[in-house]
Enzyme design. Structure first.
Site: not given
Length: 189
Positions: A104, A116
């Site tokens: 998250e 990411y």
């Protein structure tokens, strides 16, 4: 990461995430499962003089992995340290047989999202109001480890520098100072 890293990691946690920082108890709980056969893997990064500048944690249960936290001191962001820490987590998840790695990240943390994405994580959902007390939404991202590069390394364009200012460290004992307040050695979602 070991017990003596909790105080300096907590100080960095409070500096980086003042609204939704983890408590010391949360770190103690996570480290209680960071043993051979445990479900957690935590690593820290330090400068040559021993200052904590980064940390990261992974939960791996069955075939599922979850990035619990990743953080880099603001003065060391953009140096490749975040990529080095994330590389460690991806490799550990693969070593533990995880098929997927989830995380998250705050919807307003575009810098972390870009990191990411470079590793191959893809958005899969939103958790409304996940980060409290601010009520900030979390973007849920997933990495298919079966489709990730075979060596599970950082993308070539963002690999850790050859001689980083800090590097992940995994020690059994602090050098000459077995006290929890010794500063030895972690982008939180």
């Amino acid at each position: 990461m070991r017990w003596w890293h909790i105080a300096p990691v907590l100080a960095l946690e409070l500096e980086l995430f003042p609204e939704d920082a983890w408590s010391a108890g949360m770190f103690w709980s996570e480290l209680a499962e960071a043993h051979p056969g445990g479900t957690r893997h935590y690593t820290v990064a330090v400068t040559p003089d021993g200052a904590v500048v980064g940390y990261a944690g992974l939960m791996a249960v069955g075939g599922d992995g979850d990035v619990q936290t990743i953080a880099v001191d603001g003065r060391h962001q953009g140096t490749g340290l975040g990529a080095a820490l994330l590389t460690d987590l991806v490799r550990e998840a693969a070593r533990r047989g995880c098929a997927d790695l989830l995380l998250e990240v705050r919807v307003d943390n575009t810098r972390a999202q870009r990191l990411y994405e470079r590793f191959g994580f893809e958005p899969v959902g939103i958790r409304r109001g996940y980060y409290q007390p601010a009520g900030i939404d979390a973007l849920v991202m997933r990495l298919d480890l079966a489709a990730a590069p075979a060596d599970h390394a950082a993308p070539a364009d963002h690999a850790a520098p050859a001689a980083p200012a800090a590097a992940p460290e995994d020690l059994d004992e602090p050098a000459g100072h077995p006290r929890p307040d010794v500063k030895k050695d972690t982008p939180h979602g």
